[in-house]
Motif scaffolding. Structure first.
Motif, mmCIF file in Angstrom:
data_model
loop_
_atom_site.group_PDB
_atom_site.id
_atom_site.type_symbol
_atom_site.label_atom_id
_atom_site.label_comp_id
_atom_site.label_asym_id
_atom_site.label_seq_id
_atom_site.Cartn_x
_atom_site.Cartn_y
_atom_site.Cartn_z
ATOM 1 N N GLU A 1 0.806 -1.223 0.000
ATOM 2 C CA GLU A 1 0.000 0.000 0.000
ATOM 3 C C GLU A 1 0.842 1.276 0.000
ATOM 4 O OE1 GLU A 1 -3.277 1.966 3.021
ATOM 5 O OE2 GLU A 1 -2.879 -0.161 3.154
ATOM 6 N N TYR A 2 1.981 1.263 0.661
ATOM 7 C CA TYR A 2 2.811 2.467 0.783
ATOM 8 C C TYR A 2 4.026 2.448 -0.139
ATOM 9 C CZ TYR A 2 0.103 4.381 4.566
ATOM 10 O OH TYR A 2 -0.907 4.944 5.304
ATOM 11 N N ASP B 1 4.044 6.772 11.229
ATOM 12 C CA ASP B 1 2.580 6.819 11.063
ATOM 13 C C ASP B 1 2.106 5.799 10.030
ATOM 14 O OD1 ASP B 1 2.301 8.826 12.975
ATOM 15 O OD2 ASP B 1 2.483 10.434 11.485
ATOM 16 N N ALA B 2 2.822 5.682 8.917
ATOM 17 C CA ALA B 2 2.458 4.697 7.892
ATOM 18 C C ALA B 2 2.603 3.282 8.442
ATOM 19 C CB ALA B 2 3.331 4.881 6.654
ATOM 20 N N ALA C 1 11.242 5.645 1.285
ATOM 21 C CA ALA C 1 11.381 7.063 1.615
ATOM 22 C C ALA C 1 11.097 7.197 3.108
ATOM 23 C CB ALA C 1 10.395 7.887 0.806
ATOM 24 N N ARG C 2 12.064 7.653 3.842
ATOM 25 C CA ARG C 2 11.923 7.746 5.298
ATOM 26 C C ARG C 2 11.707 9.195 5.711
ATOM 27 N NH1 ARG C 2 15.858 3.814 4.308
ATOM 28 N NH2 ARG C 2 15.425 1.822 5.272
ATOM 29 N N GLY C 3 10.924 9.362 6.758
ATOM 30 C CA GLY C 3 10.656 10.696 7.280
ATOM 31 C C GLY C 3 11.788 11.198 8.157
ATOM 32 N N GLU D 1 8.424 7.056 19.763
ATOM 33 C CA GLU D 1 8.398 5.750 19.106
ATOM 34 C C GLU D 1 8.833 4.648 20.067
ATOM 35 O OE1 GLU D 1 10.565 5.707 15.410
ATOM 36 O OE2 GLU D 1 9.500 7.483 14.683
ATOM 37 N N ARG D 2 9.805 4.933 20.909
ATOM 38 C CA ARG D 2 10.272 3.941 21.883
ATOM 39 C C ARG D 2 9.149 3.551 22.841
ATOM 40 N NH1 ARG D 2 15.420 4.510 25.986
ATOM 41 N NH2 ARG D 2 15.187 2.456 26.905
ATOM 42 N N ALA D 3 8.390 4.529 23.303
ATOM 43 C CA ALA D 3 7.261 4.234 24.193
ATOM 44 C C ALA D 3 6.214 3.391 23.463
ATOM 45 C CB ALA D 3 6.643 5.528 24.707
#
Length: 126
Positions: A34-35, A43-44, A90-92, A102-104
């Motif tokens: 999809e991405y 988020d993706a 493609a990374r943000g 993100e760790r949490a």
């Protein structure tokens, strides 16, 4: 004599020509997720993880985007580096603050896995 030399030259050049096997060149039909070609950020990944069903077979539309294999993360279609079909996503942008968020999320996800999500399940690589 010139004809013999010409024939030998052509024959030896043909020995180094690449051979295309039709079954190999036409049998590779990769599909992508999809991405594919889009931003592959946290988020993706969370959207794809929300759709992930560990009990269904793993594929480009059903994989855990947070699962690592041999130290690598999958691309936006679930392929890992070295696998045919892998595309560098493609990374943000990231910052220390976003990494702590993100760790949490990772810790929460590990503490509360989806039903059926365990190493060896149908939807997992490991």
């Amino acid at each position: 004599m010139q004809l013999t030399i010409f024939a030998l030259t052509i024959a030896s050049a043909a020995a180094f020509a690449p051979v295309m096997t039709p079954s190999v060149s036409t049998s590779l039909s990769l599909s992508y997720g999809e991405y594919d070609g889009q931003m592959w950020d946290n988020d993706a990944k969370k959207i794809i993880y929300g759709k992930f069903d560990p009990m269904s077979p793993r594929g480009v539309m059903n994989f855990n985007p947070f699962e690592t294999f041999e130290g690598n993360s999958p691309d936006a279609s679930g392929y890992y580096p070295g696998e045919s079909g892998y595309k560098d996503p493609a990374r943000g942008d990231v910052s220390f603050a976003s990494m702590m968020v993100e760790r949490a999320e990772i810790e929460d996800r590990l503490a509360n896995p989806k039903a059926g999500e365990a190493p060896g399940c149908a939807g997992c690589k490991n």
